[in-house]
Design a protein around this motif. Sequence first.
Motif, PDB file in Angstrom:
ATOM      1  N   UNK A 166       0.838  -1.205   0.000  1.00 37.31           N
ATOM      2  CA  UNK A 166       0.000   0.000   0.000  1.00 37.31           C
ATOM      3  C   UNK A 166       0.869   1.248   0.000  1.00 37.31           C
ATOM      4  N   UNK A 167       1.913   1.258   0.813  1.00 37.27           N
ATOM      5  CA  UNK A 167       2.828   2.401   0.857  1.00 37.27           C
ATOM      6  C   UNK A 167       3.477   2.598  -0.513  1.00 37.27           C
ATOM      7  N   UNK A 168       3.892   1.505  -1.126  1.00 41.31           N
ATOM      8  CA  UNK A 168       4.536   1.583  -2.448  1.00 41.31           C
ATOM      9  C   UNK A 168       3.569   2.134  -3.498  1.00 41.31           C
ATOM     10  N   UNK A 169       2.340   1.667  -3.479  1.00 40.36           N
ATOM     11  CA  UNK A 169       1.340   2.113  -4.459  1.00 40.36           C
ATOM     12  C   UNK A 169       0.975   3.580  -4.226  1.00 40.36           C
ATOM     13  N   UNK A 170       0.824   3.976  -2.964  1.00 41.75           N
ATOM     14  CA  UNK A 170       0.505   5.376  -2.676  1.00 41.75           C
ATOM     15  C   UNK A 170       1.630   6.303  -3.128  1.00 41.75           C
ATOM     16  N   UNK A 171       2.878   5.883  -2.976  1.00 41.60           N
ATOM     17  CA  UNK A 171       4.013   6.683  -3.451  1.00 41.60           C
ATOM     18  C   UNK A 171       3.975   6.809  -4.970  1.00 41.60           C
TER      19      UNK A 171
ATOM     20  N   UNK B 167       1.287   6.671  -6.842  1.00 44.88           N
ATOM     21  CA  UNK B 167       0.163   7.555  -7.159  1.00 44.88           C
ATOM     22  C   UNK B 167       0.587   9.013  -7.014  1.00 44.88           C
ATOM     23  N   UNK B 168       1.268   9.336  -5.915  1.00 49.45           N
ATOM     24  CA  UNK B 168       1.723  10.715  -5.699  1.00 49.45           C
ATOM     25  C   UNK B 168       2.687  11.151  -6.797  1.00 49.45           C
ATOM     26  N   UNK B 169       3.588  10.267  -7.195  1.00 46.41           N
ATOM     27  CA  UNK B 169       4.539  10.602  -8.251  1.00 46.41           C
ATOM     28  C   UNK B 169       3.821  10.849  -9.569  1.00 46.41           C
ATOM     29  N   UNK B 170       2.854  10.017  -9.895  1.00 50.91           N
ATOM     30  CA  UNK B 170       2.105  10.194 -11.145  1.00 50.91           C
ATOM     31  C   UNK B 170       1.271  11.469 -11.116  1.00 50.91           C
ATOM     32  N   UNK B 171       0.689  11.785  -9.961  1.00 49.14           N
ATOM     33  CA  UNK B 171      -0.076  13.030  -9.841  1.00 49.14           C
ATOM     34  C   UNK B 171       0.846  14.231  -9.999  1.00 49.14           C
ATOM     35  N   UNK B 172       2.037  14.146  -9.442  1.00 48.81           N
ATOM     36  CA  UNK B 172       3.001  15.234  -9.557  1.00 48.81           C
ATOM     37  C   UNK B 172       3.417  15.430 -11.014  1.00 48.81           C
ATOM     38  N   UNK B 173       3.679  14.329 -11.702  1.00 46.49           N
ATOM     39  CA  UNK B 173       4.052  14.412 -13.117  1.00 46.49           C
ATOM     40  C   UNK B 173       2.911  14.997 -13.949  1.00 46.49           C
ATOM     41  N   UNK B 174       1.690  14.556 -13.656  1.00 46.30           N
ATOM     42  CA  UNK B 174       0.543  15.065 -14.402  1.00 46.30           C
ATOM     43  C   UNK B 174       0.338  16.543 -14.152  1.00 46.30           C
ATOM     44  N   UNK B 175       0.518  16.978 -12.897  1.00 47.49           N
ATOM     45  CA  UNK B 175       0.366  18.408 -12.585  1.00 47.49           C
ATOM     46  C   UNK B 175       1.448  19.228 -13.260  1.00 47.49           C
ATOM     47  N   UNK B 176       2.674  18.701 -13.292  1.00 52.50           N
ATOM     48  CA  UNK B 176       3.767  19.425 -13.946  1.00 52.50           C
ATOM     49  C   UNK B 176       3.513  19.528 -15.448  1.00 52.50           C
TER      50      UNK B 176
END
Length: 62
Positions: free
Chosen positions: A39-44, A46-55
């Motif tokens: 779960x920790x790995x998947x949440x990390x 998700x955050x990375x993908x959201x950051x890339x999408x926002x950038x």
Amino acid sequence: MAYDLDDLDPRQKKKQPLNLDSMNVEDLQEYVAALQAEIVRVEAKIKAKQSHAAAAAAFFKK
């Protein structure tokens, strides 16, 4: 030529749940720890993908 979509394999087959009845307490605790780590790995991820999408969205809005 026609293709039969029923012959195609799904992209990801769903895993069958483990039989918890056959596991002892220690095995269950190890399983919970492994699931929590996943779960920790998947949440990390998700955050990375959201950051890339926002950038990307900020870059293309300019």
